[in-house]
Motif scaffolding. Structure first.
Motif, PDB file in Angstrom:
ATOM      1  N   LEU A 177      10.482  -3.127   2.709  1.00  0.00           N
ATOM      2  CA  LEU A 177       9.324  -2.239   2.649  1.00  0.00           C
ATOM      3  C   LEU A 177       9.719  -0.825   2.244  1.00  0.00           C
ATOM      4  CD1 LEU A 177       7.370  -3.455   5.811  1.00  0.00           C
ATOM      5  CD2 LEU A 177       6.690  -3.772   3.414  1.00  0.00           C
ATOM      6  N   THR A 178      10.795  -0.295   2.841  1.00  0.00           N
ATOM      7  CA  THR A 178      11.195   1.078   2.522  1.00  0.00           C
ATOM      8  C   THR A 178      11.724   1.184   1.090  1.00  0.00           C
ATOM      9  OG1 THR A 178      13.365   0.674   3.525  1.00  0.00           O
ATOM     10  CG2 THR A 178      11.685   1.728   4.906  1.00  0.00           C
ATOM     11  N   ALA A 211       0.823  -1.211   0.000  1.00  0.00           N
ATOM     12  CA  ALA A 211       0.000   0.000   0.000  1.00  0.00           C
ATOM     13  C   ALA A 211       0.856   1.260   0.000  1.00  0.00           C
ATOM     14  CB  ALA A 211      -0.937  -0.009   1.210  1.00  0.00           C
ATOM     15  N   ILE A 212       1.878   1.281   0.828  1.00  0.00           N
ATOM     16  CA  ILE A 212       2.784   2.427   0.898  1.00  0.00           C
ATOM     17  C   ILE A 212       4.201   1.930   1.098  1.00  0.00           C
ATOM     18  CG2 ILE A 212       1.065   4.056   1.809  1.00  0.00           C
ATOM     19  CD1 ILE A 212       2.338   3.630   4.585  1.00  0.00           C
ATOM     20  N   ALA A 213       5.170   2.720   0.661  1.00  0.00           N
ATOM     21  CA  ALA A 213       6.582   2.444   0.915  1.00  0.00           C
ATOM     22  C   ALA A 213       7.105   3.565   1.794  1.00  0.00           C
ATOM     23  CB  ALA A 213       7.374   2.378  -0.392  1.00  0.00           C
ATOM     24  N   PRO A 214       7.325   3.305   3.083  1.00  0.00           N
ATOM     25  CA  PRO A 214       7.740   4.380   3.990  1.00  0.00           C
ATOM     26  C   PRO A 214       9.102   4.941   3.618  1.00  0.00           C
ATOM     27  CG  PRO A 214       7.939   2.245   5.062  1.00  0.00           C
ATOM     28  CD  PRO A 214       7.230   2.010   3.768  1.00  0.00           C
ATOM     29  N   GLN A 215       9.353   6.134   4.076  1.00  0.00           N
ATOM     30  CA  GLN A 215      10.612   6.811   3.799  1.00  0.00           C
ATOM     31  C   GLN A 215      11.743   6.202   4.609  1.00  0.00           C
ATOM     32  OE1 GLN A 215      10.575  10.890   5.028  1.00  0.00           O
ATOM     33  NE2 GLN A 215      12.488  11.420   4.006  1.00  0.00           N
ATOM     34  N   SER A 216      12.928   6.167   4.020  1.00  0.00           N
ATOM     35  CA  SER A 216      14.125   5.758   4.748  1.00  0.00           C
ATOM     36  C   SER A 216      14.971   6.992   5.014  1.00  0.00           C
ATOM     37  CB  SER A 216      14.933   4.733   3.935  1.00  0.00           C
ATOM     38  OG  SER A 216      16.149   4.432   4.595  1.00  0.00           O
ATOM     39  N   LEU A 217      15.331   7.221   6.277  1.00  0.00           N
ATOM     40  CA  LEU A 217      16.125   8.392   6.632  1.00  0.00           C
ATOM     41  C   LEU A 217      17.626   8.123   6.552  1.00  0.00           C
ATOM     42  CD1 LEU A 217      14.193   9.798   9.743  1.00  0.00           C
ATOM     43  CD2 LEU A 217      13.859  10.293   7.316  1.00  0.00           C
ATOM     44  N   LEU A 246      11.758   0.604  -5.346  1.00  0.00           N
ATOM     45  CA  LEU A 246      12.953   0.236  -6.105  1.00  0.00           C
ATOM     46  C   LEU A 246      12.869  -1.204  -6.570  1.00  0.00           C
ATOM     47  CD1 LEU A 246      16.034   0.697  -6.916  1.00  0.00           C
ATOM     48  CD2 LEU A 246      16.558  -0.267  -4.665  1.00  0.00           C
ATOM     49  N   ILE A 247      12.491  -2.099  -5.654  1.00  0.00           N
ATOM     50  CA  ILE A 247      12.487  -3.528  -5.960  1.00  0.00           C
ATOM     51  C   ILE A 247      11.394  -3.888  -6.962  1.00  0.00           C
ATOM     52  CG2 ILE A 247      12.204  -5.837  -4.967  1.00  0.00           C
ATOM     53  CD1 ILE A 247      13.209  -4.614  -2.296  1.00  0.00           C
ATOM     54  N   LEU A 248      10.239  -3.271  -6.820  1.00  0.00           N
ATOM     55  CA  LEU A 248       9.074  -3.680  -7.609  1.00  0.00           C
ATOM     56  C   LEU A 248       8.881  -2.865  -8.876  1.00  0.00           C
ATOM     57  CD1 LEU A 248       6.564  -4.296  -4.679  1.00  0.00           C
ATOM     58  CD2 LEU A 248       7.942  -5.985  -5.928  1.00  0.00           C
ATOM     59  N   ALA A 249       9.628  -1.795  -9.064  1.00  0.00           N
ATOM     60  CA  ALA A 249       9.508  -1.020 -10.296  1.00  0.00           C
ATOM     61  C   ALA A 249       9.883  -1.900 -11.493  1.00  0.00           C
ATOM     62  CB  ALA A 249      10.411   0.208 -10.241  1.00  0.00           C
ATOM     63  N   LEU A 302      10.503   7.844  13.355  1.00  0.00           N
ATOM     64  CA  LEU A 302       9.976   9.030  12.671  1.00  0.00           C
ATOM     65  C   LEU A 302       9.243   8.663  11.378  1.00  0.00           C
ATOM     66  CD1 LEU A 302      12.944  11.489  13.316  1.00  0.00           C
ATOM     67  CD2 LEU A 302      10.620  11.702  14.212  1.00  0.00           C
ATOM     68  N   PRO A 303       9.835   7.842  10.481  1.00  0.00           N
ATOM     69  CA  PRO A 303       9.062   7.414   9.307  1.00  0.00           C
ATOM     70  C   PRO A 303       7.844   6.565   9.670  1.00  0.00           C
ATOM     71  CG  PRO A 303      11.410   7.077   8.943  1.00  0.00           C
ATOM     72  CD  PRO A 303      11.230   7.377  10.397  1.00  0.00           C
ATOM     73  N   LEU A 304       7.932   5.816  10.771  1.00  0.00           N
ATOM     74  CA  LEU A 304       6.777   5.010  11.182  1.00  0.00           C
ATOM     75  C   LEU A 304       5.603   5.901  11.540  1.00  0.00           C
ATOM     76  CD1 LEU A 304       5.578   2.247  11.848  1.00  0.00           C
ATOM     77  CD2 LEU A 304       6.550   2.453  14.135  1.00  0.00           C
TER      78      LEU A 304
END
Length: 588
Positions: free
Chosen positions: A150-151, A47-53, A155-158, A250-252
């Motif tokens: 997940l983050t 559903a979403i790919a959270p941000q990686s800091l 990239l992986i699924l494109a 924070l991304p969570l």
């Protein structure tokens, strides 16, 4: 002698046995039972790919594409083979590889080639280790891989075809299901909290996992309340734990918002408490103090996290729950360890550094602890955790804590701290001229009958730090007559400092990298300059020196010393004269 109670020892052994049984049962489950759930519904998706800091280095992408994996200080060249078929050179290298944190570097060099490379490597892992692997399926590593997948899902699924998309989701679902079973067996502290973070991420990001969000949130909230102290420190007392956890928390919190779900109050309250502590542990050069397992500061990641701090308030001075004190005056910062060791199961990275301090001024580190390196920790851990590796007092060449080490428990926990200071008394005082912290600990009371009391006084203009170490009898009115009483007061210096001895042997001149000149004066005592090593730098271990004052506690129950800017030398000398006048009977 180790001071582990029978109850504590039994709990540790039971945990180690339970962890082993859990992995055996988990392997059977993954190989047999979980294969029943190979089917993934057509509506299953990310559903979403959270941000990686965490910072990405695009130059690393070409190395990975060429099969050159530089991880945890070791380089493995695959020569056409899969990295998951290679013999790992170290356990740290294996953990870094199987945690998939390096995917962010491929994301940083976003291109058709890097997307294909990421997809191929994930597919190789699923084929080679997706059924079971004794290291890859440990909950500490599994949780990092779930978060990384997940983050970096975009990239992986494109450009992925339907077959790979469903294969990826099937593997990820299986890993999350297994982690839900074994998260409680992850190593206590940051790894266990990260396991619950990973489960919450999965519940938010995967449509098929949303039904588990309530239970994941409940477990996460309980762990946050247990591990994050009221003042915002972490229960392990490692300052670096705050950076690692906030990079995920924070991304969570943003992921909750992206899914139109209110973040749990425990998550928001934990973040609010932790953010000011980031500023508490920072020196004037913006790096973290080296206490209890802290290594090099990731400046880029720290700056990114601090950008989320809307309040940007001044840090607290007295972190009583975490066991630290901070004195700040204009351009100078003093940080001091004033806490007892963390709970036994959380003490694998804790150090015996009670009453150690660090000093910085004008963006220059002066007094430091040795710290731990970012890589190769196992080679230095025993040395770095000892009291002698800290800027404090050692008695009879022993540490103020006892280290508990058995072959069975070492494989699960590492070497734990089983005893140390139990009673620490700290007071603060301040006026217009200076701020003072006075602390005592009883880490040497049982063995040598000595209470160590240290007083640090920082001038209001930040140009002078006066210190006093007093050795008090733990029982009665005098130190035990037949007990060894040799002490060493150590001040480890940053490797950029140039040291020049004074002619009288009672002091040294310290020339900093910014050309500031400080003087150290030991007043009544001789100062030795000895070798040391600085482990907390980004470039690895570096040679440095330490200032050492040696003596016998019965003959010299008080040691006074001063660090001062060169233009304060007259006042330093005056302070020495006052010390002689006020303490008659001390050796001259």
């Amino acid at each position: 002698m180790s001071r582990v109670s029978i109850a504590d020892r039994s709990r540790l052994i039971w945990y180690a046995v339970r962890r082993g049984l859990s992995h055996v049962a988990g392997r059977l489950a993954v190989l047999r039972v979980l294969r029943i759930f190979r089917w993934v519904g057509r509506n299953e998706r990310i559903a979403i790919a959270p941000q990686s800091l965490r910072t990405a280095d695009p130059t690393r992408a070409s190395e990975i594409y060429a099969g050159r994996f530089a991880l945890a200080g070791k380089i493995v060249v695959c020569d056409g083979r899969s990295p998951f078929e290679m013999e790992p050179p170290t356990a740290d290298w294996a953990a870094s590889l199987l945690g998939f944190g390096w995917l962010r570097h491929l994301r940083g060099a976003e291109s058709t080639a890097t997307r294909g490379n990421a997809r191929a490597l994930v597919d190789e892992w699923i084929s080679l280790q997706g059924g079971w692997h004794p290291i890859a399926w440990r909950p500490e590593i599994l949780s990092r891989r779930v978060v990384a997948w997940l983050t970096q899902a975009s990239l992986i699924l494109a450009d992925a075809d339907v077959r790979f998309y469903r294969r990826f989701l099937r593997s990820l679902s299986r890993q999350v299901r297994f982690l839900r079973w074994t998260a409680g067996d992850a190593q206590d502290g940051v790894p266990r909290l990260q396991a619950y973070v990973a489960l919450t991420y999965a519940a938010l990001c995967m449509t098929g996992q949303i039904r588990h969000l309530k239970s994941a949130t409940r477990r996460l909230s309980a762990e946050l309340e247990r591990q994050i102290l009221p003042d915002g420190g972490h229960v392990s007392r490692n300052p670096g734990a705050l950076i690692e956890l906030l990079a995920d928390l924070l991304p969570l919190a943003q992921a909750f918002t992206a899914r139109n779900v209110a973040p749990p109050p425990a998550l928001l309250h934990a973040i609010d408490r932790m953010m000011p502590m980031l500023r508490f542990f920072r020196h004037s050069d913006k790096t973290f103090a080296l206490f209890n397992g802290m290594g090099p500061t990731s400046q880029d990641l720290l700056a990114t996290i601090l950008a989320y701090d809307d309040a940007r308030g001044a840090p607290v001075a007295n972190a009583t729950h975490s066991g630290y004190q901070r004195i700040e005056a204009r351009h100078s910062v003093v940080l001091m360890d004033t806490g007892t060791p963390p709970p036994l199961a959380l003490s694998a990275d804790a150090h015996a550094g009670c009453l150690s301090f660090e000093l910085s001024s004008r963006q220059q580190r002066i007094v430091v602890n040795c710290g731990l390196p970012a890589i190769g920790k196992g080679n230095w851990r025993h040395l770095a955790r000892a009291t002698a590796a800290h800027s404090t007092v050692t008695f009879n060449q022993t540490s103020s804590c006892d280290f508990y080490d058995t072959r069975l428990l070492r494989r699960v926990f590492g070497t734990l701290i089983s005893g140390g200071p139990r009673r620490i008394v700290a007071t603060r005082d301040a006026d217009d001229h200076a701020e003072q912290v006075r602390v005592s600990h009883d880490g040497y009371a049982d063995r040598f009958g000595i209470i160590h009391q240290r007083t640090l006084t920082l001038a209001a203009d930040g140009s002078r730090l006066e210190g006093e170490d007093i050795f008090l009898p733990a029982r009665g009115e005098a130190l035990p007559a037949k007990t060894p009483d040799e002490f060493a007061v150590r001040f480890h210096l940053h490797p950029t400092i140039r040291v020049t001895r004074t002619e009288d042997g009672h002091g040294v001149v310290l020339t900093l990298a910014n050309k500031d000149v400080w003087r150290f004066l030991a007043h009544e005592d001789r100062v030795d300059v000895e070798e040391s090593v600085f482990l907390g730098g980004r470039t690895g271990p570096r040679r440095t020196v330490q200032l050492v004052i040696r003596g016998n506690a019965r003959k010299a129950p008080r040691v006074e010393w001063t660090f001062a800017l060169a233009d304060q030398q007259d006042e330093v000398a005056a302070s020495a004269r006052r010390g002689r006048e006020q303490t008659p009977g001390l050796p001259m």
